[in-house]
Design an enzyme around this catalytic site. Structure first.
Site, PDB file in Angstrom:
ATOM      1  N   GLY A  71      -2.261   8.394  -6.254  1.00 14.50           N
ATOM      2  CA  GLY A  71      -2.810   9.209  -5.173  1.00 14.50           C
ATOM      3  C   GLY A  71      -2.003   8.973  -3.917  1.00 14.50           C
ATOM      4  N   ASP A  82       0.475  -1.195   1.934  1.00 16.15           N
ATOM      5  CA  ASP A  82      -0.008  -1.142   3.319  1.00 16.15           C
ATOM      6  C   ASP A  82      -0.104   0.279   3.857  1.00 16.15           C
ATOM      7  OD1 ASP A  82       2.645  -0.504   3.552  1.00 16.15           O
ATOM      8  OD2 ASP A  82       3.180  -2.175   4.862  1.00 16.15           O
ATOM      9  N   GLY A  83       0.314   1.246   3.038  1.00 12.40           N
ATOM     10  CA  GLY A  83       0.229   2.646   3.467  1.00 12.40           C
ATOM     11  C   GLY A  83       1.265   3.035   4.500  1.00 12.40           C
ATOM     12  N   ARG A 143       0.977  17.973  -8.107  1.00 11.80           N
ATOM     13  CA  ARG A 143       1.992  17.414  -9.012  1.00 11.80           C
ATOM     14  C   ARG A 143       1.601  17.594 -10.469  1.00 11.80           C
ATOM     15  NH1 ARG A 143       3.574  12.853  -5.270  1.00 11.80           N
ATOM     16  NH2 ARG A 143       2.652  13.581  -3.327  1.00 11.80           N
ATOM     17  N   ASP A 152       4.355  12.059 -11.376  1.00 17.21           N
ATOM     18  CA  ASP A 152       3.705  12.204 -10.062  1.00 17.21           C
ATOM     19  C   ASP A 152       4.714  12.624  -8.999  1.00 17.21           C
ATOM     20  OD1 ASP A 152       4.483   9.452 -10.805  1.00 17.21           O
ATOM     21  OD2 ASP A 152       4.099   9.016  -8.698  1.00 17.21           O
TER      22      ASP A 152
HETATM   23  P1  AMP Z   1       6.462   6.629  -5.250  1.00 15.85           P
HETATM   24  O1  AMP Z   1       7.225   5.538  -5.869  1.00 15.85           O
HETATM   25  O2  AMP Z   1       6.881   6.906  -3.864  1.00 15.85           O
HETATM   26  O3  AMP Z   1       6.424   7.863  -6.079  1.00 15.85           O
HETATM   27  O4  AMP Z   1       4.964   6.093  -5.105  1.00 15.85           O
HETATM   28  C1  AMP Z   1       4.146   5.831  -6.222  1.00 15.85           C
HETATM   29  C2  AMP Z   1       2.721   5.553  -5.761  1.00 15.85           C
HETATM   30  O5  AMP Z   1       2.668   4.389  -4.922  1.00 15.85           O
HETATM   31  C3  AMP Z   1       2.105   6.679  -4.954  1.00 15.85           C
HETATM   32  O6  AMP Z   1       0.754   6.806  -5.352  1.00 15.85           O
HETATM   33  C4  AMP Z   1       2.189   6.189  -3.530  1.00 15.85           C
HETATM   34  O7  AMP Z   1       1.186   6.727  -2.722  1.00 15.85           O
HETATM   35  C5  AMP Z   1       2.035   4.684  -3.686  1.00 15.85           C
HETATM   36  N1  AMP Z   1       2.706   3.949  -2.611  1.00 15.85           N
HETATM   37  C6  AMP Z   1       4.022   3.846  -2.411  1.00 15.85           C
HETATM   38  N2  AMP Z   1       4.289   3.092  -1.321  1.00 15.85           N
HETATM   39  C7  AMP Z   1       3.107   2.715  -0.811  1.00 15.85           C
HETATM   40  C8  AMP Z   1       2.710   1.921   0.318  1.00 15.85           C
HETATM   41  N3  AMP Z   1       3.597   1.373   1.149  1.00 15.85           N
HETATM   42  N4  AMP Z   1       1.394   1.752   0.517  1.00 15.85           N
HETATM   43  C9  AMP Z   1       0.488   2.289  -0.303  1.00 15.85           C
HETATM   44  N5  AMP Z   1       0.796   3.038  -1.364  1.00 15.85           N
HETATM   45  C10 AMP Z   1       2.084   3.255  -1.631  1.00 15.85           C
HETATM   46 MG    MG Z   2       6.081   9.691  -5.134  1.00 23.98          MG
END
Ligand code: AMP
Ligand code: MG
Length: 488
Positions: A88, A123-124, A181, A250
């Site tokens: 998510g 940490d978002g 997605r 995703d």
């Molecule tokens: P990604 O590798 O960018 O496709 O991210 C995969 C999942 O990890 C997604 O659900 C993102 O929202 C979550 N995510 C990535 N980086 C962070 C972060 N720094 N804090 C919280 N969630 C993250």
């Molecule tokens: Mg992503």
């Protein structure tokens, strides 16, 4: 007089378990890095307002206009082949939607704006580096003619983000036709939430594939449409030497735009096995493997749609299989159309396979820069020689060039038409990894001039911009970037 945006919110009209409403979060001292004025205009957004204190509040997630209904959306996904049932928007917030000048609806989303219920251990937040990278890369891809999410703005937050070291925090404002997605479909399918699945598909058809409404089998038509857009998108990546790097389900949008510029990179010396991502040990997402992974991801999409394809499960599987089986042909057709333009062939003929394959073999053997070799061929056709000082055909290419000459002499196209097509299909400028790194390094020191320079230059990737030829140069050994990292 400047005007706040007026958002629409069709995603929040979907069932409540599709998203989580998420309020503003306070960041200490936001400062604007960039507002994309051209994109703001296209989206009917007021650039002056975006740059005002209220605009900065929105772009940094501190406060939103009344019409916004900010949410984090839920999805799932196959990451490097492993199923993850719950992902998510863990570091993103969908502020709302706007209607652009083309009458299409676009999502306005913050990336790096803080924790949500989907953040898991994260940490978002986002460090500045990935924000700079995504801004440059996504806008460059748009200028190169590739469907992509875009960058409306970037801000620093005035707050450190802790990774291996403390880094400046930043937020990107991302724009997409939607952020729905393959993994969003898989989320509802895996929970056997057929009502949710149906509501999602209705929304996607309404928004991205309205022609499917008229079909007797709308979900099958939807699947077909998504497969076609993805097959064409991946062919476009190949035509530019683009390696996405993290083709998890995703990170595949149903609208057919490129998303997630975490570990992506453009290949320099041609080799289909090229991988940049530090975590892609098996080469799953290598340059040459992308069409195959696209097929695999779309098979997953088809599987998730089974309950809606037919009431009878065996029938549903047959329909899904037939649609997924169309992918290789659609992809090859798209890729051949691109090659026909890059090589200046007019129509692509069966015997052109050998011409193309032999060219790629030579590129590999000579460790030729993918972008410069094609641009040099375009110049060869046009009778110009801007890139000649950077790269030229080695003697190994002589026989091949004669064959190419013969083939193009036989074609229906005029020389001028061929040269124009080739120069418009083979860019001089791509976001070279060492230049992107240079812009990130400077940004981390508070100097955004290299970012702005690179970004401006990449808006005209096909221009014969001889003053900036150094930006077309591949990395020297001491500048080469061998690895990229996810933005997390
Ligand atoms: P990604 O590798 O960018 O496709 O991210 C995969 C999942 O990890 C997604 O659900 C993102 O929202 C979550 N995510 C990535 N980086 C962070 C972060 N720094 N804090 C919280 N969630 C993250
Ligand atoms: Mg992503």
């Amino acid at each position: 007089m400047s005007n706040a945006p007026v958002f629409q919110n069709t995603y929040t009209a979907l069932p409540a378990h599709f998203y989580h409403r998420q309020g503003a979060e306070h960041v200490p001292q936001p400062e604007l890095i960039a507002v994309n004025n051209e994109l703001a205009r296209f989206l009917n957004l007021d650039s002056d307002w975006l740059q005002s204190p209220a605009g900065l509040d929105m772009l940094s997630g501190r406060a939103f206009p009344d019409s916004a209904d900010p949410i984090a959306t839920v999805y799932a996904g196959f990451q490097f082949g492993s199923w993850n049932p719950q992902l998510g928007d863990g570091r993103a917030l969908l502020i709302g939607e706007v209607i652009a000048q083309n009458q299409q609806r676009y999502d306005i989303q913050l990336k790096g704006s803080g924790r949500t219920p989907y953040s898991r251990g994260g940490d978002g937040k986002s460090p500045l580096g990935p924000v700079v990278r995504e801004y440059i890369l996504s806008e460059a891809m748009h200028a190169l003619g590739v469907p992509t999410t875009r960058a409306l703005a970037a801000v620093t937050t005035g707050e450190p983000v802790y990774r291996e070291e403390a880094l400046p925090g930043a937020i990107l404002t991302r724009v997409a036709s939607s952020h729905i997605r393959v993994g969003t479909v898989q989320f509802f399918a895996s929970r056997k939430d057929t009502d949710g699945l149906r509501a999602l598909c209705d929304h996607v058809i309404e928004r991205h594939y309205p022609d499917c409404r008229d079909s007797d089998t709308p979900i099958q038509a939807l699947l077909r449409g998504i497969i076609e857009r993805q097959a064409k998108l991946i062919a476009q990546w190949q035509g530019l030497g683009f390696i996405h790097g993290v083709m998890n389900t995703d990170n595949m949008l149903l609208c057919g735009e490129t998303i997630d510029y975490g570990p992506c990179a453009f290949m320099e010396a041609f080799d289909p096995a090229t991988v940049f991502s530090s975590i892609d040990h098996g080469g799953r997402y290598a340059y040459g493997n992308q069409p195959h992974i696209g097929h695999w991801n779309l098979a997953g999409l088809a599987q998730a749609l089974l309950p809606l394809l037919h009431d009878d499960e065996d029938e549903a599987v047959k329909i899904a299989q037939a649609e997924v089986n169309r992918y290789p042909d659609v992809h090859v057709q798209a890729y051949q159309n691109i090659l026909a333009r890059k090589f200046g062939l007019g129509d692509y003929l069966d015997e052109d396979d050998a011409l193309a394959t032999d060219f790629f073999d030579l590129l590999k053997q000579e460790r030729a820069d993918f972008t410069l070799a094609f641009r040099r061929l375009a110049e060869h056709a046009a009778g110009t020689d801007t890139v000649k000082t950077l790269w030229d055909f080695t003697p190994a290419f002589s026989d091949w060039l004669e064959r190419w000459q013969q083939r193009t002499d036989d074609s229906q196209q005029s020389e001028a038409e061929r040269a124009d097509t080739m120069l418009a299909s083979n860019p001089l400028f791509i976001p070279r990894n060492h230049r992107v790194e240079e812009a990130i390094r400077a940004a981390n020191q508070g100097d955004f001039a290299p970012f702005h320079r690179l970004n401006a230059l990449l808006q005209k990737p096909f221009a014969d911009n001889i003053e900036n030829l150094d930006y077309a140069r591949p990395a020297q050994p001491d500048e080469a970037v061998s690895q990229t990292f996810c933005g997390t």
